[in-house]
Design an enzyme around this catalytic site. Structure first.
Site, short mmCIF file in Angstrom:
data_model
loop_
_atom_site.label_atom_id
_atom_site.label_comp_id
_atom_site.label_asym_id
_atom_site.label_seq_id
_atom_site.Cartn_x
_atom_site.Cartn_y
_atom_site.Cartn_z
N GLY A 123 -4.33 4.00 -14.41
CA GLY A 123 -5.47 3.66 -13.59
C GLY A 123 -5.73 2.27 -13.99
CE1 TYR A 177 0.39 4.49 -6.42
CE2 TYR A 177 -0.58 2.64 -7.26
CZ TYR A 177 -0.10 3.79 -7.59
OH TYR A 177 -0.60 4.41 -8.78
CE1 TYR A 181 -6.24 4.51 -0.85
CE2 TYR A 181 -4.67 2.84 -1.46
CZ TYR A 181 -4.93 3.92 -1.32
OH TYR A 181 -4.05 5.04 -1.77
N PRO A 204 0.58 4.10 -16.81
CG PRO A 204 0.71 2.18 -17.42
CD PRO A 204 0.76 3.74 -17.87
N GLY A 205 0.74 3.00 -13.24
CA GLY A 205 1.63 2.49 -12.26
C GLY A 205 1.36 1.18 -11.84
NE ARG A 206 -3.74 -0.02 -8.75
CZ ARG A 206 -3.87 0.14 -7.51
NH1 ARG A 206 -3.68 -0.58 -6.67
NH2 ARG A 206 -4.02 1.51 -7.15
NE ARG A 250 -3.27 -0.62 -2.94
CZ ARG A 250 -4.09 -1.53 -3.31
NH1 ARG A 250 -4.18 -2.84 -2.85
NH2 ARG A 250 -5.33 -1.14 -3.97
CB CYS A 291 1.10 1.31 18.50
SG CYS A 291 0.21 1.37 20.02
CD GLU A 292 -2.61 4.01 15.11
OE1 GLU A 292 -4.05 4.20 14.88
OE2 GLU A 292 -2.14 4.95 15.40
N1 PLP Z 1 -1.18 9.31 -13.19
C1 PLP Z 1 -1.53 10.07 -12.24
C2 PLP Z 1 -1.64 11.57 -12.55
C3 PLP Z 1 -1.91 9.52 -11.03
O1 PLP Z 1 -2.21 10.31 -9.95
C4 PLP Z 1 -1.75 8.13 -10.82
C5 PLP Z 1 -2.03 7.39 -9.66
O2 PLP Z 1 -2.54 8.12 -8.70
C6 PLP Z 1 -1.12 7.18 -12.03
C7 PLP Z 1 -0.85 8.11 -13.29
C8 PLP Z 1 -0.97 5.81 -11.88
O3 PLP Z 1 -2.17 5.09 -11.25
P1 PLP Z 1 -2.26 3.66 -11.21
O4 PLP Z 1 -0.94 3.22 -10.41
O5 PLP Z 1 -3.43 3.11 -10.87
O6 PLP Z 1 -1.83 3.19 -12.80
#
Ligand code: PLP
Length: 865
Positions: free
Chosen positions: A698, A837, A782, A740-742, A778, A808-809
């Site tokens: 997150g 994402y 969002y 974390p991902g993002r 995105r 086409c949206e």
């Molecule tokens: N872990 C879980 C369970 C998630 O659902 C997500 C994103 O939806 C993440 C980690 C990664 O989130 P972020 O990319 O915001 O760090």
């Protein structure tokens, strides 16, 4: 006749005077009354001089007055006025300056300056500037008459420095004196801001208070029956928000009097609150425009405005006003006795302090004031019959639009958008065209930006909104993650649309997390839903970063890319138990988020050690669609069901290893992350032995120019002390896991697209590209903001555009009202911060093929795995 008012910046300097000259010349046939302010900065400088003199600082006040004198003489000398006109102006200026010098000495001697003297002193700035203006118009060959506004405009004489106009403000005799001077072909010059009051049969100069020049213009217009008031300033008109906060703010072409009055009152800097009233009452249109660009369309304020047909565009502008004080008054008698409100307002009236907003309930009244000079006396008076609390440093954010009447969309959107901003007070004007929110001053920029993004998305109705001020070149922060030439050559060689990722940037992010997070003991996982490119997933394995998989497919991707099974945590929601059991048999770990999961998985693979994903009861995120905690969320076991979940584990033969939570995505403040961590640690005490706590992901990244980064160092430090405290209390220290991902990949990637179409339509410039919301969701999903660069022509003139995709949206919009160097067909644009994402959410909607991806390291292409 018409009234043209020129603000301080429109008369300060030779060029400004020349521009004013041509504006006035073009209007001579309409018999203009030219109302001028003091030269920019001079009123404040005069206040400084009289204050210094009063404090006995003879030398500094003399020096400053001499500087002011020099500034006026130099400006007069720079005008090519005929000798006679110059001499007349010079003599008049000398006379005023001599008076100022006398007053200054007197003030220093007496050490006590009355408000009357101050008003006379400060108001002389307009007398000085208007003399120069008259000479400069004469230099342009204009037939000019000069008249002293103090002989025209009457004020009440109650507060000389902030006086109110008397009734009537312009006497019939004054009208009779001015009218013969007003003739087609001639300009009559007078001053704004100053007037005079009759005191003991003599006239004493007074001031109208801040913004008073506009007020004067409007009062003169009404008295003289003007057909129009023109307010010449240094902005292009009234904008949809302050351009300091929203660089892409739009110019509003037409406002109704009601809208403009609301806006003026609540902070639009262009107009003074009272300015419009006299004009409104006499139904005289007011026009506001930029003296630097007289050809601009400006903003016209008419009795009736335009209400856009589409209810989504009901909000015309979002004004903000800082420096507000909120006062809460609670009846000591608990239930409102009659007369309570009257008593409150009588106090404000007695101290001549206007109340701006009011909200009442049975027992309390909240109100705001702008002028807090008498606040302590007011509070003391209120305390005699009520409890009073005062909050300074507040601000009003105000949405205005005739179309807001009965429009449910507006309120719904406001509350959705501002869910993260603490709002102290909400009021809706009785006209229902104004919704005002009181927030802390430090939250204003966030609130205004978020609201502007929500209400001014997509192509706006061209009859209501024009192009705003000259777009600023995207800032220096807008540097692509990789050299421009390299990106351009990739676009040529590989074609577009193309996602480009940079492993060097990715590694730097891993290092930053390792530096700040309490990983000793602990584990860093990567949420590969953000980006599942094989090269990236494999590189993370080499870097010792595990994988958080949201589905069996993602887990298989991790295994295939070289991750050890026990480094793969599967936190799939609503998955089939058989698939999860299969992953367990391969050695992956599970985080189970429901009693149902526990029962179904336990039945297939008893004896397995699992994490329990809980819902920490709090949620957070950049958009409601990415909040995964809190009462409304489908994710995790509610904390109140944790005991039942533990019992279910015992029954199913699963061994709870620890807890897991993820409260949402795109979080830029440590506070919610810490709140979730505390909730997790609190709940973990129910487990007995806790080996792992997974605090989720997150961590947000800044997407906008100038947006602050998440303060990882403070988050890490605060979390470390929470863990220390937990270990101290429980006796063992669990491993801290993060996923974390993002944060890891967001800024390490961009999406390259080629301009396929340039179209001008309905007053908008549409830049169409060869990708769309199918490839990068995105913005459409969002309302996400992504910086966009024109890689092919970074130095081209900047214009306002809509960057739109090929799907086409109609929601297929990447950026709306964005400043971009002029983009032509064939140019390559880079959509920044698209590494997370992006491709993972791409689809083949409309049967456009998926975009290509390429990974770079140290400037070289890394061969695909
Ligand atoms: N872990 C879980 C369970 C998630 O659902 C997500 C994103 O939806 C993440 C980690 C990664 O989130 P972020 O990319 O915001 O760090």
């Amino acid at each position: 006749m018409i009234v043209c008012k020129f603000g301080g910046t429109s008369v300060a300097g030779r060029e400004a005077l020349e521009r004013m000259g041509s504006i006035v010349r073009a209007r001579l046939a309409e018999a203009p009354l030219v109302v001028v302010s003091a030269l920019a900065g001079v009123s404040d400088a005069l206040i400084g001089v009289i204050d210094a003199a009063e404090a006995g600082r003879l030398d500094s006040s003399a020096g400053e007055l001499a500087r002011i004198a020099g500034e006026h003489y130099a400006l007069l000398d720079s005008t090519p006025a005929p000798d006679a006109a110059k001499k007349m102006a010079r003599d008049a200026i000398a006379e005023t300056l001599a008076l100022l010098e006398d007053l200054r000495r007197g003030a220093a001697l007496v050490g006590d300056v009355t408000p009357w003297v101050r008003a006379r002193f400060i108001g002389s700035g307009e007398i000085l500037s208007s003399r120069i203006v008259a000479a400069s118009l004469a230099a342009e060959g204009v037939d000019v008459a000069w008249i002293d506004a103090r002989t025209l405009l009457r004020t009440e004489g109650r507060d000389p420095e902030r006086d109110a106009p008397a009734a009537p403000p312009v006497l019939a005799a004054s009208v009779a004196a001015v009218t013969p001077l007003l003739a087609p072909g001639r300009a009559v010059v007078t001053q704004g801001f100053i007037g005079s009051a009759s005191v003991e049969d003599a006239l004493r100069p007074t001031l109208l208070g801040r913004g008073g020049s506009d007020y004067s213009a409007s009062l003169f217009a009404r008295a003289l029956g003007a057909s129009r008031v023109e307010i010449w300033t240094d902005v292009d008109g009234v904008l949809s928000a302050s351009p300091r906060i929203v660089p892409g703010a739009r110019r509003i072409k037409v406002l109704s009097f009601d809208e403009a009055s609301e806006l003026a009152y609540f902070g639009a800097k262009v107009l003074h609150p009272s300015t419009l009233l006299p004009a409104v009452e006499a139904a005289i249109p007011v026009w506001v425009g930029n003296a630097r660009r007289p050809e601009g369309e400006g903003t016209t304020i008419l009795a009736e405005g335009i209400v856009p047909e589409d209810a989504r565009f009901a909000v015309k502008a979002i004004a903000d006003k800082r420096g507000i004080t909120a006062v809460q008054v609670v009846s000591t008698r608990m239930l409102m006795a009659h007369g309570f409100l009257a008593r409150i307002f009588a106090v404000f009236d007695a101290y001549r302090t206007p109340v701006d907003l009011v909200a009442t309930s049975e027992v309390s009244v909240s109100l705001t004031i702008d002028d807090d000079r008498r606040l302590s006396e007011i509070v003391e008076a209120l305390r005699s019959f009520a409890h009073v609390t005062v909050e300074r440093g507040m601000a009003v954010v105000c949405l205005v639009g005739e179309g807001m009447r009965g429009n449910a969309h507006v309120a719904a959107e406001v509350f959705r958008v501002l869910r993260h901003v603490p709002v102290r007070m909400i009021t809706q004007g009785s006209s229902a065209i104004n919704l005002s929110l009181v927030v802390k001053s430090e939250d204003v920029a966030d609130a205004v930006r978020a609201l502007h993004d929500a209400f001014f998305r997509g192509p706006l109705p061209a009859d209501v909104f024009g192009a705003p001020t000259t777009p600023a070149r995207p800032g220096s922060e807008s540097i692509p993650p990789l050299p421009r030439e390299m990106l351009l050559s990739l676009a040529d060689r590989r074609g577009t649309p193309l996602y480009v990722y940079d492993l060097t940037a990715l590694e730097a992010r891993v290092a930053a997390l390792r530096r700040h997070l309490p990983l000793d003991p602990g584990r860093l996982l990567f949420a590969c839903k953000a980006n599942a490119h094989r090269t990236i997933v494999a590189r993370l394995a080499r870097l010792g970063v595990g994988i958080e998989a949201a589905s069996p497919g993602e887990a298989l991707r991790a295994l295939e890319c070289g991750h050890a099974p026990n480094e793969v945590l599967v936190s799939a929601t609503n998955a089939r138990a058989a698939d999860l059991a299969e992953l367990v048999s391969r050695g992956c770990r599970l985080a189970l988020g429901s009693l149902s999961d526990i029962r179904r998985v336990g039945a297939l693979v008893p004896g397995t050690a699992v994490l329990l994903r809980v819902n920490p009861g709090v949620g957070e995120g950049h958009h409601r669609h990415v909040v995964t905690g809190g009462a409304q969320s489908k994710f995790g076991i509610p904390l109140e069901h944790l005991a039942a979940a533990l019992a279910a584990c015992r029954q199913a033969g699963l061994r709870p290893l620890g807890l897991h939570a993820h409260l949402g995505s795109g979080i830029l403040e440590p506070a919610p992350l810490l709140a979730s961590a505390r909730a997790l640690l609190g709940a973990a005490r129910m487990l007995g032995r806790v080996e792992v706590i997974d605090f989720g992901g997150g961590f947000g990244i800044p997407y906008r120019e100038g947006e602050p980064e998440l303060d990882l160092a403070s988050y890490g430090a605060a979390l470390r002390s929470e863990l220390d405290a937990f270990a101290g209390a429980v006796g063992t220290r669990p491993e801290a896991w993060f996923e974390p991902g993002r944060f890891l990949v967001g800024a390490a990637g961009c999406l390259l697209a080629r301009v396929t179409c340039r179209k001008e339509s309905g007053g908008h410039v549409f830049i169409g590209v060869d990708t769309g919301m199918n490839h990068f969701q995105r913005p459409a999903l969002y309302g996400a903001y992504h910086r966009i660069l024109n890689l092919s022509a970074p130095d081209a003139p900047v214009e306002w555009v809509e960057v739109v995709g090929n799907v086409c949206e109609s929601t297929d919009v990447f950026a709306s009202g964005r400043a971009l160097p002029r983009a032509e067909e064939g140019h390559v644009l880079a959509i920044l911060d698209a590494g997370a994402y992006g491709f993972t959410m791409a689809s083949v909607y409309n049967l456009w093929p998926l975009p290509a991806e390429v990974v770079l390291e140290g400037g070289e292409v890394v061969p695909d795995r």
